[in-house]
Design an enzyme around this catalytic site. Structure first.
Site, PDB file in Angstrom:
ATOM      1  N   SER A   1      73.971  -4.716 -10.588  1.00  0.00           N
ATOM      2  CA  SER A   1      73.204  -5.098 -11.898  1.00  0.00           C
ATOM      3  C   SER A   1      73.472  -4.297 -13.307  1.00  0.00           C
ATOM      4  O   SER A   1      72.696  -3.927 -13.974  1.00  0.00           O
ATOM      5  CB  SER A   1      71.541  -5.214 -11.573  1.00  0.00           C
ATOM      6  OG  SER A   1      71.305  -6.067 -10.626  1.00  0.00           O
TER       7      SER A   1
ATOM      8  N   THR B   1      78.288   9.191  -9.900  1.00  0.00           N
ATOM      9  CA  THR B   1      79.827   8.558 -10.318  1.00  0.00           C
ATOM     10  C   THR B   1      80.953   9.260  -9.543  1.00  0.00           C
ATOM     11  O   THR B   1      81.757   8.452  -9.253  1.00  0.00           O
ATOM     12  CB  THR B   1      79.781   8.712 -11.996  1.00  0.00           C
ATOM     13  OG1 THR B   1      78.917   7.874 -12.606  1.00  0.00           O
ATOM     14  CG2 THR B   1      81.231   8.320 -12.404  1.00  0.00           C
TER      15      THR B   1
ATOM     16  N   GLY C   1      66.008 -28.160 -11.774  1.00  0.00           N
ATOM     17  CA  GLY C   1      65.088 -27.563 -10.651  1.00  0.00           C
ATOM     18  C   GLY C   1      65.208 -28.647  -9.608  1.00  0.00           C
ATOM     19  O   GLY C   1      65.758 -29.792  -9.615  1.00  0.00           O
TER      20      GLY C   1
ATOM     21  N   CYS D   1      68.297 -32.070 -16.854  1.00  0.00           N
ATOM     22  CA  CYS D   1      68.523 -32.471 -15.625  1.00  0.00           C
ATOM     23  C   CYS D   1      67.152 -32.704 -14.937  1.00  0.00           C
ATOM     24  O   CYS D   1      66.412 -33.904 -15.329  1.00  0.00           O
ATOM     25  CB  CYS D   1      69.193 -31.390 -14.564  1.00  0.00           C
ATOM     26  SG  CYS D   1      69.695 -32.321 -13.339  1.00  0.00           S
TER      27      CYS D   1
ATOM     28  N   GLN E   1      64.408 -36.059 -15.906  1.00  0.00           N
ATOM     29  CA  GLN E   1      63.742 -36.971 -14.834  1.00  0.00           C
ATOM     30  C   GLN E   1      62.265 -37.092 -14.862  1.00  0.00           C
ATOM     31  O   GLN E   1      61.535 -38.260 -14.588  1.00  0.00           O
ATOM     32  CB  GLN E   1      64.054 -36.547 -13.325  1.00  0.00           C
ATOM     33  CG  GLN E   1      65.641 -36.617 -13.125  1.00  0.00           C
ATOM     34  CD  GLN E   1      66.192 -36.193 -11.805  1.00  0.00           C
ATOM     35  OE1 GLN E   1      65.516 -35.528 -11.110  1.00  0.00           O
ATOM     36  NE2 GLN E   1      67.583 -36.315 -11.494  1.00  0.00           N
TER      37      GLN E   1
ATOM     38  N   HIS F   1      73.785 -30.870 -17.964  1.00  0.00           N
ATOM     39  CA  HIS F   1      73.741 -29.452 -18.171  1.00  0.00           C
ATOM     40  C   HIS F   1      74.338 -28.992 -19.221  1.00  0.00           C
ATOM     41  O   HIS F   1      75.279 -28.237 -19.337  1.00  0.00           O
ATOM     42  CB  HIS F   1      73.767 -28.590 -16.970  1.00  0.00           C
ATOM     43  CG  HIS F   1      72.879 -28.701 -15.916  1.00  0.00           C
ATOM     44  ND1 HIS F   1      71.403 -28.026 -15.752  1.00  0.00           N
ATOM     45  CD2 HIS F   1      72.851 -29.502 -14.819  1.00  0.00           C
ATOM     46  CE1 HIS F   1      71.085 -28.416 -14.613  1.00  0.00           C
ATOM     47  NE2 HIS F   1      71.727 -29.304 -14.022  1.00  0.00           N
TER      48      HIS F   1
ATOM     49  N   GLU G   1      73.967 -26.684 -21.167  1.00  0.00           N
ATOM     50  CA  GLU G   1      73.718 -25.192 -21.576  1.00  0.00           C
ATOM     51  C   GLU G   1      74.959 -24.521 -21.086  1.00  0.00           C
ATOM     52  O   GLU G   1      75.362 -23.406 -21.644  1.00  0.00           O
ATOM     53  CB  GLU G   1      72.655 -24.714 -20.710  1.00  0.00           C
ATOM     54  CG  GLU G   1      72.720 -24.542 -19.214  1.00  0.00           C
ATOM     55  CD  GLU G   1      71.998 -25.822 -18.525  1.00  0.00           C
ATOM     56  OE1 GLU G   1      72.008 -26.958 -19.557  1.00  0.00           O
ATOM     57  OE2 GLU G   1      71.742 -25.649 -17.501  1.00  0.00           O
TER      58      GLU G   1
HETATM   59  N1  GLN Z   1      66.521 -32.046  -8.252  1.00  0.00           N
HETATM   60  C1  GLN Z   1      67.210 -32.993  -9.141  1.00  0.00           C
HETATM   61  C2  GLN Z   1      68.240 -33.899  -8.413  1.00  0.00           C
HETATM   62  O1  GLN Z   1      68.797 -33.452  -7.460  1.00  0.00           O
HETATM   63  C3  GLN Z   1      67.538 -32.351 -10.214  1.00  0.00           C
HETATM   64  C4  GLN Z   1      68.715 -31.263 -10.134  1.00  0.00           C
HETATM   65  C5  GLN Z   1      68.799 -30.203 -11.413  1.00  0.00           C
HETATM   66  O2  GLN Z   1      67.869 -30.446 -12.245  1.00  0.00           O
HETATM   67  N2  GLN Z   1      69.805 -29.605 -11.518  1.00  0.00           N
HETATM   68  O3  GLN Z   1      68.777 -34.866  -8.990  1.00  0.00           O
END
Ligand code: GLN
Length: 546
Positions: free
Chosen positions: A14, A191, A354, A381, A385, A507, A509
């Site tokens: 890190s 170091t 997630g 994502c 949903q 995504h 991002e």
């Molecule tokens: N768990 C959800 C799926 O598999 C969303 C995946 C995510 O948010 N990357 O569709």
């Protein structure tokens, strides 16, 4: 001839080796060179796709669908290097290739060993990571020198250097100079020891980049130079940045790293490292006085790295909108208990991606509150949903609406398992991954933000919007603003009578850069800023760069 720079790390993990490697790439690009970027990771997973964000931080997805280490995110944000499946290798990926070859009979008659078979495969991987036309290939070795598992990689780069001309390869080692508060001293021993470890294997670093809290004195640098056998001018300070990680490239240039690399690798020495656009951006950031605050309601909020690219993309949008974006990390599970009090005073709500059940209730509650109180909302994502489920439950009055991920037997699977996943049983690399086209509906928020009707974004999911509910959802006001044309799959949903409410299956991002903010993040932060300027009430964005 391609030149190679290998970046290793010592003392502790890190240290920001990924960021430093990316900064080196950027500096070389600012000298007019073309670079490639690669990371070699010593763990045994074939890729990080099966690891929890708690273990490893975010999984960064490339255009070609590779699930990679989050350092590749730094590489893409700082450089123009083209990354693909050859840009990230793990021990697991190397071994599975060698074992597959052994089973095929490619090594008939011989004993397959770490040296030469594994190290040869690592050297092949290093060469595979160099795209055509590249001047300098930068390869970062994950982990810390001295770890058992990183040994074959360190050995392979030693061999690599042996096989090419002296000025075609250089080694950069990143280390820590700990500061002992009690004695008020900075210590060089760790170091020295980590460089000792490298030299034991046969690698003499050409440059030492020293992470420090306190300024590196000339006396200290001379001592390090002497004990580590590195020239004084190549002992470089990388002090903890006060303001922003974006200061790292100019800090390294000020310390002369650009010239040292050019000289060592026989690259044009007279070239200027032109960081002017970048430095102007940092100056503008310093002058920014306005702020807006975004609540990120997620499952892994305790860990900064879990949503790395999202926090970065919010910062990029802040730069574009001349505002500081403060982030309030809200644990979705807490939201289920404490509710809207946790987002009191924020100017926008972002629900990230997630997996699994934990936190979903809280996410859905936060989305309901953002929808009803006209608070800017951005769902990514799983966030998209959840927005669809929330709408089905509370506007379509289907209280049992659910995603099949949480309840495979739900009577109302508004989000269901993608039909493409029906016969998929293995977990590694089997989601819907990488870049897919998306067609935007004219006149929608998405279309306004992107300024075009055809986009391409990166994905990582198994579940998706269920078209069986589409007509009803649309009739009730959940606008479909983007679809994947080949399967008529809904990728973007939004609301009409709301200042900013958008959910995307992909995504975004992963495609945001400091000087090229992603249009949705840009628009979201503009909406949040309008909310902040309006004293915390729904406001109209004055401008969107998109
Ligand atoms: N768990 C959800 C799926 O598999 C969303 C995946 C995510 O948010 N990357 O569709």
């Amino acid at each position: 001839m391609v030149k190679h720079i290998f970046v290793t790390g010592g003392v502790v993990s890190s240290l920001g080796k990924g960021l430093t490697s990316a900064a080196v790439g950027m500096i070389l690009e600012c000298r007019g060179l073309k670079v490639s970027m690669q990371k070699l990771d010593p763990y045994i997973n074939v890729d990080p796709g099966t690891m929890s964000p708690y273990q490893h931080g975010e999984v960064y997805v490339l255009e070609d669908g590779s699930e990679t280490d989050l350092d590749l995110g730094h590489y893409e944000r700082y450089t123009n290097a083209r990354l693909d499946r050859f840009s990230n290798y793990t021990t697991g990926k190397i071994y599975s290739e060698v074992i597959a070859r052994e089973r095929r009979g490619d090594y008939l008659g011989s004993t397959v060993q770490v040296i030469p078979h594994i190290t040869d495969a690592i050297k092949d991987a290093i060469r595979a990571g160099v795209a055509p036309g590249v001047d300098v290939a930068i390869t970062e070795i994950g982990g810390t020198v001295g770890d058992i598992e990183s040994l074959p990689f360190i050995e392979a780069i030693r061999q690599f250097a042996l096989e090419v001309a002296h000025d075609d390869v250089m080694f950069v080692h990143l280390t820590l100079l700990p500061y002992l508060r009690a004695s008020g001293e900075m210590k060089t021993k760790p170091t020295q020891q980590s460089v000792g470890k490298l030299r034991e294997i046969g690698i003499q670093p050409d440059v030492l980049i020293c992470r420090t809290e306190q300024p590196l004195t000339d006396e200290m640098a001379k001592k390090i130079s002497l004990f580590c056998n590195v020239r004084r001018e190549a002992v470089i300070e990388e002090r903890d940045v006060e303001f922003s990680i974006y200061e790292v490239p100019s800090m390294l240039v000020k310390a002369g790293l650009d010239k040292i690399i050019a000289r060592r690798l026989g690259l044009p020495a007279e070239a200027e490292t032109d960081l002017s656009r970048w430095n102007r951006m940092i100056d503008d950031m310093r002058r920014t006085t306005e702020t807006c605050e975004i609540a990120v309601v997620g499952k892994y909020t305790a860990l900064h790295d879990a949503y790395k690219s999202i926090y970065e993309a919010l910062a990029h949008a802040g730069i574009a909108n001349n505002t500081k974006v403060k982030i309030r990390k809200v644990k979705a599970e807490d939201y289920a208990i404490h509710g809207a009090a946790l987002i009191e005073g924020v100017d926008g709500v972002l629900v990230p991606g997630g997996f699994g059940e934990r936190g979903v209730d809280g996410k859905i509650m936060a989305i309901k509150d953002a929808r009803e109180s006209q608070l800017p909302f951005f769902g990514i994502c799983l966030g998209m949903q959840c927005a669809t489920i929330e709408f089905a439950r509370n506007v379509l009055h289907l209280p049992e609406a659910e995603t099949e991920e949480l309840d495979p037997a739900t009577p109302h699977p508004v989000i269901h398992l993608s039909p493409e996943q029906d016969n998929v049983h293995e977990k590694g690399g089997t989601m819907r991954l990488g870049g897919y086209d998306c067609a935007l509906a004219p006149g929608t928020l998405a279309h306004r933000l992107y300024g075009t009707t055809h986009i391409r974004e990166r994905h990582r999911h198994r579940f998706e919007y269920n078209n069986a509910y589409r007509a009803r959802l649309e009739a009730a006001g959940l606008v479909t603003s983007g679809v994947f044309p080949r399967r008529d799959l809904v990728e973007i949903v939004e609301l009409k009578n709301h200042p900013f409410f958008i959910g995307v299956q992909f995504h975004p991002e992963f495609k945001s850069k400091p000087l090229q903010p992603h249009p949705i993040f840009d628009g979201f932060v503009a909406a949040a800023l309008a909310h902040a300027r309006n004293g915390g009430r729904a406001g109209k964005p004055e401008r969107s760069r998109a």
